[in-house]
Design a protein around this motif. Sequence first.
Motif, PDB file in Angstrom:
ATOM      1  N   ARG A   1      99.362  37.766 101.111  1.00 36.26           N
ATOM      2  CA  ARG A   1      97.900  37.506 101.926  1.00 36.26           C
ATOM      3  C   ARG A   1      97.942  36.978 103.191  1.00 36.26           C
ATOM      4  NH1 ARG A   1      94.558  32.758 100.899  1.00 36.26           N
ATOM      5  NH2 ARG A   1      95.945  30.957  99.987  1.00 36.26           N
ATOM      6  N   THR A   2      97.195  37.239 104.109  1.00 30.29           N
ATOM      7  CA  THR A   2      97.221  36.694 105.345  1.00 30.29           C
ATOM      8  C   THR A   2      96.201  35.705 105.621  1.00 30.29           C
ATOM      9  OG1 THR A   2      98.155  38.818 106.404  1.00 30.29           O
ATOM     10  CG2 THR A   2      97.291  37.303 108.102  1.00 30.29           C
TER      11      THR A   2
ATOM     12  N   SER B   1      97.981  43.523  97.970  1.00 32.96           N
ATOM     13  CA  SER B   1      97.259  42.575  98.741  1.00 32.96           C
ATOM     14  C   SER B   1      96.474  41.732  98.247  1.00 32.96           C
ATOM     15  CB  SER B   1      96.379  43.675  99.713  1.00 32.96           C
ATOM     16  OG  SER B   1      95.492  42.631 100.570  1.00 32.96           O
TER      17      SER B   1
ATOM     18  N   ASP C   1      94.390  39.495 100.028  1.00 32.54           N
ATOM     19  CA  ASP C   1      93.402  39.204 101.214  1.00 32.54           C
ATOM     20  C   ASP C   1      91.823  39.515 100.391  1.00 32.54           C
ATOM     21  OD1 ASP C   1      95.117  38.678 102.863  1.00 32.54           O
ATOM     22  OD2 ASP C   1      95.333  40.498 103.773  1.00 32.54           O
TER      23      ASP C   1
END
Length: 226
Positions: free
Chosen positions: A68-69, A224, A226
């Motif tokens: 995740r960012t 992901s 996010d």
Amino acid sequence: MQSTRLFRFTAAAFALAFSTTSVATVLVVRAAGPSSKVYPPGKALPESAKIELRSGDSVMLLNTNGARTIRGPGTFAVATNDSPGAGANRRARFSAMRSSAVPLNPSPWNLDITQSGKICVANAGKLTLWRPQKDDAIKLTIKGAGTEQTIDWPAGTDTLAWPAALPVTGGSEYQLSQANSGDSARVTFVTLASAPADNIGTAQSLIANGCNNQLDVLVETAPSMD
């Protein structure tokens, strides 16, 4: 007295095991912005940690569940309550949308013949070549280590075994040329003592050895969060 010592030893061992399993590692795999020096790629963090980001900061974190960012500014918990299943679904949708453009290399251990740079190899005997476009048959010439070999790559196939006659050793450099298109790439092998046990170990090895193309593939194929 002996039973008391045994009880204390067992309790200490249990406490150590519990603390080891409860403090998971999260790895920084990408960083940009003013705080990138504080959180460089390869930096390991406990899941209990918090990171402080400034405006313009972007940090990608990898754990055993996915990637995740986080973008600044702000203070953020490293841990996430997101489930790996939900992340996998979002990654699948992303991959489906991406498939209409450039296909995604399915494994970080594949050698992408269109990318130059260092290639980390965990199992030299099972090195696989990969190409993003498989519609046409091509001739691929591999030259280096005092030898040269041209192989026929049939249409409809995106993977091919690395030629057994060409040595895969640490530091050896090869140029891969496609006669049909004129495209070429130059790769340098980095041999690993053994295959890392998980994504965290894989990312750490790729970062430490400068195998950046493979790190990109690892991150893109991770679920992901996010």
